[in-house]
Each structure stands twice: as C-alpha cells, then as structure tokens.
Design an enzyme around this catalytic site. Structure first.
Site, PDB file in Angstrom:
ATOM      1  N   CYS A  96       0.873  -1.179   0.000  1.00  0.00           N
ATOM      2  CA  CYS A  96       0.000   0.000   0.000  1.00  0.00           C
ATOM      3  C   CYS A  96       0.907   1.224   0.000  1.00  0.00           C
ATOM      4  O   CYS A  96       1.545   1.522   1.008  1.00  0.00           O
ATOM      5  CB  CYS A  96      -0.910  -0.005   1.222  1.00  0.00           C
ATOM      6  SG  CYS A  96      -1.950   1.463   1.344  1.00  0.00           S
TER       7      CYS A  96
ATOM      8  N   HIS B 297      -2.505  -5.693  -9.722  1.00  0.00           N
ATOM      9  CA  HIS B 297      -3.240  -4.551 -10.273  1.00  0.00           C
ATOM     10  C   HIS B 297      -3.632  -4.818 -11.721  1.00  0.00           C
ATOM     11  O   HIS B 297      -2.844  -5.357 -12.505  1.00  0.00           O
ATOM     12  CB  HIS B 297      -2.387  -3.280 -10.231  1.00  0.00           C
ATOM     13  CG  HIS B 297      -2.155  -2.753  -8.857  1.00  0.00           C
ATOM     14  ND1 HIS B 297      -3.010  -1.872  -8.234  1.00  0.00           N
ATOM     15  CD2 HIS B 297      -1.159  -3.015  -7.974  1.00  0.00           C
ATOM     16  CE1 HIS B 297      -2.545  -1.601  -7.019  1.00  0.00           C
ATOM     17  NE2 HIS B 297      -1.431  -2.279  -6.841  1.00  0.00           N
TER      18      HIS B 297
ATOM     19  N   GLU C 279     -10.335  -1.090  -4.953  1.00  0.00           N
ATOM     20  CA  GLU C 279      -9.373  -1.969  -4.292  1.00  0.00           C
ATOM     21  C   GLU C 279     -10.019  -3.253  -3.791  1.00  0.00           C
ATOM     22  O   GLU C 279     -11.169  -3.253  -3.342  1.00  0.00           O
ATOM     23  CB  GLU C 279      -8.712  -1.247  -3.118  1.00  0.00           C
ATOM     24  CG  GLU C 279      -7.876  -0.036  -3.523  1.00  0.00           C
ATOM     25  CD  GLU C 279      -7.017   0.471  -2.392  1.00  0.00           C
ATOM     26  OE1 GLU C 279      -6.368  -0.344  -1.715  1.00  0.00           O
ATOM     27  OE2 GLU C 279      -7.008   1.698  -2.172  1.00  0.00           O
TER      28      GLU C 279
ATOM     29  N   CYS D 287      -4.858   5.473  -4.189  1.00  0.00           N
ATOM     30  CA  CYS D 287      -4.170   4.189  -4.057  1.00  0.00           C
ATOM     31  C   CYS D 287      -2.754   4.375  -4.578  1.00  0.00           C
ATOM     32  O   CYS D 287      -2.552   4.541  -5.780  1.00  0.00           O
ATOM     33  CB  CYS D 287      -4.900   3.090  -4.837  1.00  0.00           C
ATOM     34  SG  CYS D 287      -4.083   1.480  -4.769  1.00  0.00           S
TER      35      CYS D 287
ATOM     36  N   GLY E  50      -1.497   1.538  -6.674  1.00  0.00           N
ATOM     37  CA  GLY E  50      -2.268   1.601  -7.913  1.00  0.00           C
ATOM     38  C   GLY E  50      -1.753   2.673  -8.850  1.00  0.00           C
ATOM     39  O   GLY E  50      -1.725   2.486 -10.078  1.00  0.00           O
TER      40      GLY E  50
END
Length: 298
Positions: free
Chosen positions: A81, A167, A225, A234, A237
């Site tokens: 994260c 992802h 997510e 994110c 991301g």
C-alpha cells in the site's frame, strides 16, 4: 462476578491523499487484530473507520528501522500500500524511530527506502513492477501489454502488473467534447471492478484501476481496491498505472497522477528500476480503541 475489560489499543488515524488508515504500534509484542476485530475497527459507523490498518512491528528486514504489515477493511491481509507506506514513514519520523531523513522500512513486499522531504511530503522507492502473469498472478497464456476480458460490461482491454500486490488497469478514452476527467468520472468503477475481481482471471483477486490520459506526463486515476472498494487514492495503484501505461507507450516515465483525494508524483526511470512515488502523509487524530465484539467502541 466482574466482567474483564476488553483490551485497549492506542492508535493513530492518518491519511495519504484521502486514503485513510489506522496505525497500531505492535512493537511491544501485542498481537495483531484478528480479521473480525480489524473489520469492526474499519466500520465507519460503529468503529474508527479506515481503508487499511497498518501495524508497526520490530524490524526483521536488514537495515530497516521497523517493519509493517497491512490489513484491508474486511480483515484480509494486503501485500502493499503506497499511501500507507508514506503514512508509516511519517509515523516513524514523528515517533523518533527514524531519525535520519533517509531510512528503510520492511514491508510485506520487501524493503522500501523512504526520504522525508523539506515540504513535509515523502518519497518512497517502491518495488520494480512485475508483468509476468504467473507472478501477478493472472490467468493468461503469455505475457502481454494488454489483455482482454469479455463479460457483462462488454469487451474490456486491460493491462496488469504487480507492485507487491496485483493490479489491473483499464484506460478510459477521453471525450473530445467534454472536460478532462469527465469520461473517467462516468465509469462504473464499482461494477466493473467487482466483476473483474470475481472473473477468475486473478486468482488472488485484484485492485482495478481506471485511468484517463490527460497528457504524456499527466493522468487521472480511480482505483477499486480488493477488500475495500473504491478509495480516494491508491499509491501502489498509481505506481502500477504509470508502469503499465509506460509499457503501452501511452505516457512518459515521470507522471503526475490525480486521484479523487489528491495528487501523487510517480517516476519510473527504467524498466529494471524501482518505481518512485512522492506524496503527502497527514495525521488526523490519536485515540484508544477497546473491542467489545459487535458493540465495539472507539
């Protein structure tokens, strides 16, 4: 007969570009929350509320000042994260554990180098993007810049990568007759994201990003997510989106990424280099949580 008081946990509430977290210091040997307790803490009406829970733990990674782990709002574990990593870095700096402006942290995805910048933001060297389907993991016959899935939303073309967590990225075509970002705002991120997560293409589920390329050095991004739903930002991301779009020839290697909660700056100097992410980390409040099951208070 008296009923023993529930255990108490001191916590910090933080956010990075609107992606919000609860940070727990477990370096005293306290156990992490169970998945059920984490989900109760995440409840925005009866708990504290967060997108992810971050636990600070004794350093097990060589050269790191501390390690950390990540738990989603549904209590499941997460592999990485980016916004949370910046918040951990800010927490360690304020706590005094990280005394130097440059330091290392241990994450579930490996060692991360952090730089505390003069403007209060943090720059992190994340991992090198992984595109091999088996390592994302993604069910696909061969590695490709774009994959295709056919379902209730029609034929979806997407790129895929791992930044320590999986992802997928769907590019949204900009509308020449509408303001920049309007096409992205109209996307059914929850519907498409949840369908792709359940499609069977990603055995460990997936974080689904939707990007609109505004310029070679500028994109807008939304992310649905796994274990959370759509968040305001994110970090991993954003890193994955830039890496995927670079690989597709759609953007440069230094990109401003605008998310609903704020802006991140992503750099990927070369294919074999870690992705660098720069952005804010903010403290919101401190508190104490005690768990009383379904009647939890914070």
């Amino acid at each position: 007969m008296s009923i023993p008081a529930p255990p108490r946990r001191r916590f910090s509430k933080m956010h990075g570009a609107g992606n919000d977290f609860v940070v727990l210091d477990l370096r005293d040997g306290a156990p992490p929350p169970t998945p059920a307790e984490a989900a109760r803490m995440a409840d925005r009406h009866r708990g504290i509320g967060f997108d992810q829970l971050l636990t600070i733990e004794p350093p097990a990674t060589p050269g790191a000042v501390a390690d950390y782990r990540i738990w989603n709002a549904d209590g499941s574990a997460a592999g990485q994260c980016g916004n949370g990593a910046r918040c951990v870095a800010a927490w360690l700096r304020r706590n005094g554990t990280a005394r130097a402006a440059r330091f290392a942290m241990g994450s579930p995805a490996g060692r991360i180098e952090a730089d505390a910048l003069d403007d209060g933001s943090f720059r992190l060297a994340m991992s090198v993007p992984v595109f091999a389907p088996a390592r994302i993991p993604l069910v696909a016959p061969a590695e490709a810049a774009r994959y295709v899935a056919d379902g209730p939303f029609g034929v979806l073309a997407f790129g895929a990568a791992s930044m320590g967590n999986p992802h997928a990225l769907i590019e949204v075509a900009a509308s020449a007759s509408a303001p920049p970002g309007s096409a992205l705002a109209a996307v059914d991120a929850a519907g498409i994201g949840a369908w792709l997560q359940r499609s069977g293409r990603f055995p460990d589920s997936v974080n689904v990003g939707f990007a609109e390329v505004l310029a070679p050095d500028h994109i807008a991004l939304r992310v649905f997510e796994r274990g959370v739903g759509e968040t305001l930002a994110c970090g991993s991301g954003a890193c994955a989106a830039v890496a995927i779009l670079v690989r597709q020839g759609r953007v440069d290697r230094a990109v401003r990424v605008d998310l609903p909660g704020g802006t991140l700056h992503i750099d990927w100097p070369s294919d074999d280099a870690p992705v660098s992410m720069r952005g804010p980390a903010a403290f919101v409040f401190e508190g104490e949580w005690w768990d009383e099951g379904t009647d939890a208070h914070g």
